[in-house]
Design a protein around this motif. Structure first.
Motif, PDB file in Angstrom:
ATOM      1  N   GLU A 250     -24.448 -17.829 -40.244  1.00  0.00           N
ATOM      2  CA  GLU A 250     -24.457 -18.423 -41.446  1.00  0.00           C
ATOM      3  C   GLU A 250     -22.520 -18.135 -41.959  1.00  0.00           C
ATOM      4  N   LEU A 251     -22.131 -18.884 -43.091  1.00  0.00           N
ATOM      5  CA  LEU A 251     -20.759 -19.150 -43.761  1.00  0.00           C
ATOM      6  C   LEU A 251     -21.074 -18.216 -44.819  1.00  0.00           C
ATOM      7  N   ALA A 252     -20.074 -17.049 -45.007  1.00  0.00           N
ATOM      8  CA  ALA A 252     -20.755 -15.962 -46.052  1.00  0.00           C
ATOM      9  C   ALA A 252     -18.908 -15.146 -46.459  1.00  0.00           C
ATOM     10  N   TYR A 253     -19.034 -14.980 -47.701  1.00  0.00           N
ATOM     11  CA  TYR A 253     -17.881 -13.556 -47.823  1.00  0.00           C
ATOM     12  C   TYR A 253     -17.002 -12.676 -47.044  1.00  0.00           C
ATOM     13  N   LYS A 254     -16.503 -12.695 -47.147  1.00  0.00           N
ATOM     14  CA  LYS A 254     -15.877 -11.616 -46.316  1.00  0.00           C
ATOM     15  C   LYS A 254     -14.893 -11.196 -47.890  1.00  0.00           C
TER      16      LYS A 254
ATOM     17  N   SER B 258     -13.241 -16.366 -46.338  1.00  0.00           N
ATOM     18  CA  SER B 258     -14.617 -16.993 -45.176  1.00  0.00           C
ATOM     19  C   SER B 258     -14.414 -17.727 -44.890  1.00  0.00           C
TER      20      SER B 258
ATOM     21  N   TYR C 280     -15.037 -22.657 -43.174  1.00  0.00           N
ATOM     22  CA  TYR C 280     -14.493 -22.019 -43.702  1.00  0.00           C
ATOM     23  C   TYR C 280     -14.298 -22.223 -44.977  1.00  0.00           C
ATOM     24  N   ALA C 281     -15.044 -21.706 -46.005  1.00  0.00           N
ATOM     25  CA  ALA C 281     -15.057 -21.833 -47.725  1.00  0.00           C
ATOM     26  C   ALA C 281     -14.068 -21.411 -48.516  1.00  0.00           C
TER      27      ALA C 281
ATOM     28  N   VAL D 109     -20.237 -21.846 -48.910  1.00  0.00           N
ATOM     29  CA  VAL D 109     -20.917 -20.712 -48.644  1.00  0.00           C
ATOM     30  C   VAL D 109     -21.966 -20.277 -48.575  1.00  0.00           C
TER      31      VAL D 109
END
Length: 287
Positions: free
Chosen positions: A82-86, A265, A224-225, A44
């Motif tokens: 930017e890879l971020a959490y949903k 993510s 994906y994270a 992330v």
């Protein structure tokens, strides 16, 4: 003897497993339909860079003995994601559980949450189809599709590619008229395989009516994270080996409810924006 109808830890885990399997199976089917093979687990906060190509072509009419001017092809950064959490959370009340029973009450609200998550992810997935930098037109839906397929063949003529078309359902079914076709579904989307010259056609409202977009599956990446590891331990998440989503179900005593937490993510992104062809339908007739 255990109390009759008591909810045990096994029930909680079963609910989480069911949610995880529904999500992972659905998104995996969609990625398979798109022929996406590059799934990249990343941390992330990782930066995802999307590029476009620009060509400055010099005049090729050069007299005998004259110096041939240079043409220039550049690969420029167009966008950074930017890879971020949903993060998603919902609660099922004690009253709902008492009225319908534990399983039905939780399953029903979980299904609504899952559809909401899918809606958010689909929007993120297909926003990129509007950003293709290769443009073309066609007088009708079929001609626009053919033009997009032709441009795609030129763009990827040195590669053995799987072609993917994204179309608005209203345009597609208007074109079909009374013709019957069989569609499949994945992640809340309808799709066809091996139709109109494309390996896959994805029907989505994310594509504006009056346009279609096409690309090669080799141009698509999924980053994906993974939810495996420390997050699983910290929040008691249930996930599968892919780690595409983490889910936890927990009783909440302070307000007599039952909570579902979902973390995911993922970003579907093109490697080259010029590798996406956007075709405009210039006239209204459906045939």
């Amino acid at each position: 003897m255990a109390t009759e109808n008591i909810t045990t830890s096994k029930d909680l885990i079963a609910q989480s497993i069911d949610f995880t399997e529904q999500f992972t199976g659905s998104i995996s089917t969609l990625l398979q339909a798109l022929s996406v093979t590059r799934m990249q687990p990343m941390a992330v906060g990782s930066q995802i860079k999307i590029y476009k190509s620009e060509v400055t072509k010099a005049d090729g009419n050069v007299a005998e003995g004259e110096v041939i001017p240079l043409s220039k092809a550049t690969r420029k950064l167009s966008e950074t994601k930017e890879l971020a959490y949903k993060k998603y959370r919902k609660q099922t009340t004690a009253e709902s559980i008492q009225a319908a029973g534990f399983g039905p009450a939780v399953n029903d609200t979980d299904s609504k949450l899952l559809r909401s998550i899918q809606g958010d992810i689909k929007k993120d997935f297909f926003d990129f189809v509007k950003t293709g930098t290769t443009k073309t037109t066609g007088a009708t839906f079929k001609k626009a599709v053919s033009s997009a397929l032709g441009q795609l063949a030129i763009k990827w003529e040195d590669d053995d590619v799987q072609s993917v078309l994204f179309a608005n359902p209203l345009d597609f079914y208007d074109y079909l008229g009374d013709t019957t076709v069989t569609t499949q579904s994945a992640f809340g989307l309808s799709y066809l395989q091996n139709f109109l010259g494309f390996n896959a056609i994805i029907l989505t409202g994310a594509v504006d009516q009056g346009t279609v977009a096409a690309t090669a599956s080799q141009n698509l990446n999924y980053a994906y994270a993974a939810m495996n590891g420390s997050l699983t331990q910290a929040f008691n998440l249930t996930t599968d080996e892919t780690g595409l989503i983490g889910v936890a179900h927990t009783p909440v005593t302070e307000n007599a409810s039952y909570e579902t937490l979902a973390l995911t993510s993922g970003v579907l992104f093109p490697e080259r924006l010029d590798g996406i062809v956007v075709a405009t339908i210039s006239a209204t007739p459906s045939k």
